[in-house]
Design an enzyme around this catalytic site. Sequence first.
Site, PDB file in Angstrom:
ATOM      1  N   HIS A   1     -16.971  38.647  63.846  1.00 51.05           N
ATOM      2  CA  HIS A   1     -17.176  38.352  62.416  1.00 51.05           C
ATOM      3  C   HIS A   1     -18.657  38.465  62.104  1.00 51.05           C
ATOM      4  CE1 HIS A   1     -16.191  36.789  58.473  1.00 51.05           C
ATOM      5  NE2 HIS A   1     -17.205  35.944  58.565  1.00 51.05           N
TER       6      HIS A   1
ATOM      7  N   HIS B   1     -21.686  39.734  59.020  1.00 55.52           N
ATOM      8  CA  HIS B   1     -22.156  40.226  57.724  1.00 55.52           C
ATOM      9  C   HIS B   1     -23.552  40.789  57.980  1.00 55.52           C
ATOM     10  CE1 HIS B   1     -18.848  38.135  55.716  1.00 55.52           C
ATOM     11  NE2 HIS B   1     -19.234  36.997  56.261  1.00 55.52           N
TER      12      HIS B   1
ATOM     13  N   ARG C   1     -25.247  30.120  49.354  1.00 53.70           N
ATOM     14  CA  ARG C   1     -24.505  31.262  48.833  1.00 53.70           C
ATOM     15  C   ARG C   1     -25.241  31.928  47.670  1.00 53.70           C
ATOM     16  NH1 ARG C   1     -18.521  31.133  46.112  1.00 53.70           N
ATOM     17  NH2 ARG C   1     -19.706  29.982  44.550  1.00 53.70           N
TER      18      ARG C   1
ATOM     19  N   TYR D   1     -17.846  43.187  52.123  1.00 55.58           N
ATOM     20  CA  TYR D   1     -17.419  43.014  50.736  1.00 55.58           C
ATOM     21  C   TYR D   1     -18.408  43.599  49.736  1.00 55.58           C
ATOM     22  CZ  TYR D   1     -20.291  38.790  51.488  1.00 55.58           C
ATOM     23  OH  TYR D   1     -21.288  37.908  51.833  1.00 55.58           O
TER      24      TYR D   1
ATOM     25  N   HIS E   1     -11.165  37.924  51.328  1.00 57.47           N
ATOM     26  CA  HIS E   1     -12.395  37.136  51.427  1.00 57.47           C
ATOM     27  C   HIS E   1     -12.073  35.660  51.578  1.00 57.47           C
ATOM     28  CE1 HIS E   1     -15.843  34.759  50.121  1.00 57.47           C
ATOM     29  NE2 HIS E   1     -16.541  35.703  50.726  1.00 57.47           N
TER      30      HIS E   1
ATOM     31  N   ARG F   1     -10.002  31.648  47.270  1.00 62.89           N
ATOM     32  CA  ARG F   1     -10.649  31.493  45.969  1.00 62.89           C
ATOM     33  C   ARG F   1     -11.070  32.842  45.385  1.00 62.89           C
ATOM     34  NH1 ARG F   1     -14.461  29.849  49.755  1.00 62.89           N
ATOM     35  NH2 ARG F   1     -16.434  30.994  49.714  1.00 62.89           N
TER      36      ARG F   1
ATOM     37  N   HIS G   1     -11.587  34.415  55.572  1.00 68.14           N
ATOM     38  CA  HIS G   1     -12.251  33.114  55.656  1.00 68.14           C
ATOM     39  C   HIS G   1     -11.223  32.042  55.327  1.00 68.14           C
ATOM     40  CE1 HIS G   1     -16.094  35.452  54.438  1.00 68.14           C
ATOM     41  NE2 HIS G   1     -16.238  35.098  55.704  1.00 68.14           N
TER      42      HIS G   1
ATOM     43  N   GLU H   1     -13.356  26.916  55.488  1.00 67.11           N
ATOM     44  CA  GLU H   1     -14.707  26.734  56.003  1.00 67.11           C
ATOM     45  C   GLU H   1     -15.325  25.450  55.482  1.00 67.11           C
ATOM     46  OE1 GLU H   1     -19.014  29.101  56.251  1.00 67.11           O
ATOM     47  OE2 GLU H   1     -17.338  29.984  55.149  1.00 67.11           O
TER      48      GLU H   1
ATOM     49  N   HIS I   1     -13.364  30.782  60.866  1.00 69.56           N
ATOM     50  CA  HIS I   1     -13.859  29.402  60.742  1.00 69.56           C
ATOM     51  C   HIS I   1     -12.755  28.395  61.084  1.00 69.56           C
ATOM     52  CE1 HIS I   1     -17.574  30.965  59.271  1.00 69.56           C
ATOM     53  NE2 HIS I   1     -17.029  31.438  58.172  1.00 69.56           N
TER      54      HIS I   1
ATOM     55  N   ASP J   1     -21.423  35.918  62.252  1.00 69.86           N
ATOM     56  CA  ASP J   1     -21.316  35.580  60.840  1.00 69.86           C
ATOM     57  C   ASP J   1     -22.602  35.904  60.079  1.00 69.86           C
ATOM     58  OD1 ASP J   1     -20.362  34.685  58.434  1.00 69.86           O
ATOM     59  OD2 ASP J   1     -20.124  32.598  59.020  1.00 69.86           O
TER      60      ASP J   1
END
Length: 458
Positions: free
Chosen positions: A59, A61, A82, A121, A215, A218, A242, A245, A279, A330
């Site tokens: 995993h 990014h 974020r 993404y 993703h 949500r 995900h 988390e 997670h 991650d």
Amino acid sequence: MDVSRWVCELAVLPSGEVAREVVVEVADGRFTRVQPGGEVPVGARRLRGLVLPGMADAHSHAFHRALRGRTHAGRGSFWTWREQMYGLAGRLTTETYLPLARAAFAEGVLAGFTSVGEFAYLHHAPDGTRYADPNELGHVLVQAAREAGVRIGLLDTCYLTGGVEPGGHGGTPVPLAGAQARFGDGTADAWAQRVSALASAYADADDVVVGAAIHSVRAVPADALAVVAGWAEDAGAPLHAHVSEQPAENEACHAIHGTTPTQLLYDHGVLSEQFTAVHATHVTPEDRAVLGEARAYVCFCPTTERDLADGIGPVRELLDAGARLTFGSDSRAVVDPFEEARAVELHARLSTLQRGVLGSEELLAGLTVDGHASLGFVDAGRLEAGARADLVALSLGSVRTAGAPADAPVDTALFAASAADVTDVVVDGREVVVDGRHVLGDVAAMLTEAIATAHQEA
């Protein structure tokens, strides 16, 4: 047919045995011979220390690497972090994304990763419009991985909403705004159409698996989950998401759907042996049972989870239920497979007040064979004839590993070594790291330049 040969001072065999003087022969990227105590062929290169199978970063990014050292200190939460991540995501261009991803992936190879699962993404231009080729940034990631010398499981991520608020049947989706506009395809069907074209482009590639990702619950409305799961099932591709988390994620899901994220995914046909829950930090006992029954993978990313104050997940309970463990870097706050593995065990000790919650064999399997399999590379992660020819040589004489008992080198690797102790890495039979140096040259300099350029775009 070209044949390459190595002789390993010590090597970890699929049985768990650590054998001496293991002769390895490779042709066309596959092991053709793995023989302990065999006659050493002329011209074979010696790998000193402990030789492990290649490891998988399940995993990742890649662009988050540009945040290291900029987001870790001071107060805040996952949600404030974020926003900083969105700021970076909003300004990356094709020209700045490629060198950043290439350097980030090269850092991973230096650490011993031979496969990377890129949870991608970032799809469209900074203003949210599609490129002439809607998969341009996917191609950038494949190019970056190839130039860095690592296989890639490109987990193309469906990201449709900025969240879901209570109200109406299944909640009210929040439109994507700002940097998030780069993530969305409008509908799950539009996502599936785009990712199908991406998968077709690499249908014959041995070093690329195009998979799918949700993703989060949500970011993908409940009525779209089955579309993503159906695409992955039809393609025979891995599917990641995900999951739980943060407690706030669970609370919002309960408020809107009356259930947990894991149960919602199960209800819409997402869970399977090809599924990875990333997670799984705040899963309930019922969630653990469902994931275990599905034989799903659970990807723990402890260096990121502690950086973002996510919490400590119930790893022992998940494995006992039947789930399979993998590891990921991650946010790339740390890129070190040994630290990820031991952190899961050490965090479990803190939460249970017991030692030895997981055995070394479980940790090593998560780093190797199960990690690769979760990305679709089912023939990687073991030193045996027919498997992908990945080798990772680890020094047993560094300041970290020196003096450890000779009869427990795997324990030394998992509980004492670091990425800095990796001396040589072979990926699909190709030497990518030799004597601690990547074939691309100075990776630190590459990172410095790429990160500075990425932030200059602000």
